[in-house]
Design an enzyme around this catalytic site. Structure first.
Site, PDB file in Angstrom:
ATOM      1  CD  GLN A  18      -3.087   0.827   2.205  1.00  0.00           C
ATOM      2  OE1 GLN A  18      -3.070  -0.208   2.866  1.00  0.00           O
ATOM      3  NE2 GLN A  18      -4.020   1.897   2.746  1.00  0.00           N
ATOM      4  CB  SER A 102       2.734  -4.412   4.384  1.00  0.00           C
ATOM      5  OG  SER A 102       1.332  -4.121   4.701  1.00  0.00           O
ATOM      6  CG  LEU A 103      -1.574  -5.395  -0.674  1.00  0.00           C
ATOM      7  CD1 LEU A 103      -2.619  -6.089  -0.471  1.00  0.00           C
ATOM      8  CD2 LEU A 103      -1.675  -4.032  -1.490  1.00  0.00           C
ATOM      9  NE  ARG A 127      -3.294  -7.419   4.924  1.00  0.00           N
ATOM     10  CZ  ARG A 127      -2.546  -6.289   4.741  1.00  0.00           C
ATOM     11  NH1 ARG A 127      -3.019  -5.313   3.817  1.00  0.00           N
ATOM     12  NH2 ARG A 127      -1.460  -6.174   5.307  1.00  0.00           N
ATOM     13  CG  HIS A 211       1.738  -3.051   9.797  1.00  0.00           C
ATOM     14  ND1 HIS A 211       1.540  -4.352   9.413  1.00  0.00           N
ATOM     15  CD2 HIS A 211       1.769  -2.613   8.280  1.00  0.00           C
ATOM     16  CE1 HIS A 211       1.611  -4.878   8.227  1.00  0.00           C
ATOM     17  NE2 HIS A 211       1.751  -3.549   7.537  1.00  0.00           N
ATOM     18  CD  GLN A 260       0.933  -8.793   6.301  1.00  0.00           C
ATOM     19  OE1 GLN A 260      -0.256  -8.328   6.542  1.00  0.00           O
ATOM     20  NE2 GLN A 260       1.537  -8.765   5.305  1.00  0.00           N
TER      21      GLN A 260
END
Length: 322
Positions: A18, A102-103, A127, A211, A260
């Site tokens: 992202q 991440s993503l 998500r 996060h 995560q």
């Protein structure tokens, strides 16, 4: 996706997350490549939104929304992979490892054959929505701290925790660390970081505290969805955000995806491990050049090629230097 293990390859295929989105991304792919268009159409049907229109026309504010940009980046990244494969460029995707920021971890898991594209798409859509809702429930923010090591940033975060929730969100490079949490606590940690010698502290324009524990509601939403997800053993080595290490067991991958959302992204440890294990070249399929920039911060000698536009894919296939 038909990735296979390539132990002799010195390439890593790494996927962006992202923040890499931009208006116009993947437009020439879904306009000219039927396979790419089909992937976007499937995503649009599942989302109930015209993802191609949002990617090609924006506006940027709409594309930036967490529930839009996450599936958009995921589909764009894997559409680029599909176009490379369909154009006879499978050898350019041969890799000794894969990971995602991440993503981007979901893109990597599809690429290594651990999760089917359609199954991962469902999770990514959920998500994005769950994280968007978590952002709206809490007033969170993030900041990037430059010039301090992880231990010193953790000291600042621990000291600032008396002001509220704050956590280390991303370890992007040895001295580029992102913190995340409640506004007052992030501001206090930023002040402390400057007192401890940070070269610069950059407040980030984000919708919320990714996060960090402020994403707890998103974790709870995703738990049953991830529990039902079919995960196979990766066909090429996969490195996870939450541990920074290779993970092969499907249940360990599942647990990592659950953790995560609230845990630190250990990107710099992943890159250092890959380099130590012989990675000497990086391919970044997807929008932007964030991964390329982070690789350069660790080792400028490693060539990194970012591909998404049809022209960049053609240059890759022709072997033109990036």
């Amino acid at each position: 996706m038909s990735s296979q293990p390539h132990p002799d390859s010195n390439r890593a295929v790494l996927f962006p997350g992202q923040g890499s989105q931009f208006v116009g991304m993947a437009k020439d792919l879904f306009e000219n490549e039927p396979a790419a268009r089909e992937m976007f159409e499937v995503a649009s049907d599942r989302m109930g939104r015209n993802l191609m229109e949002l990617c090609s026309e924006g506006p940027q504010e709409a594309l930036n929304a967490t529930d839009i940009c996450q599936p958009a980046i995921f589909v764009a990244s894997l559409a680029a992979v599909k176009v490379i494969e369909n154009s006879g460029g499978a050898s350019h995707l041969e890799a000794r490892a894969t990971a995602g920021l991440s993503l981007g971890e979901y893109s990597a898991l599809v690429h290594c054959g651990a999760i089917r594209f359609e199954d991962a798409l469902e999770v990514v859509i959920a998500r994005g929505r769950a994280m968007q809702e978590a952002c709206e429930r809490t007033e969170g923010t993030m900041a990037s701290i430059l010039g301090l090591d992880l231990e010193t940033v953790r000291e600042a975060v621990n000291e600032a925790s008396t002001s509220g929730v704050v956590a280390v969100a991303n370890v992007n490079a040895a001295t580029q660390i992102v913190i995340s949490g409640e506004k007052a606590a992030v501001e206090r940690a930023s002040e402390l970081a400057q007192e401890k010698g940070a070269r610069r502290v950059i407040p980030l324009e984000v919708a919320g505290a990714y996060h960090s524990p402020l994403m707890a509601s998103a974790t709870e939403t995703l738990k049953p969805i991830l529990a039902a997800l079919t995960i196979e053993e990766p066909k090429i080595p996969f490195y996870a955000n939450v541990s920074g290490a290779q993970v092969t067991d499907p249940e360990a991958i599942r647990e990592g995806l659950v953790r995560q959302v609230e845990s630190s992204v250990l990107w710099e440890p992943i890159l250092r491990t890959l380099i130590e294990e012989g990675v000497a070249e990086v391919l970044e399929p997807g929008p932007g050049k964030v991964v390329a920039g982070l690789v350069r911060q660790i080792d400028r000698s490693i060539p990194t090629r970012s591909v998404l536009a049809k022209e960049s894919i053609e240059e890759l296939l022709e072997g033109t230097p990036s």
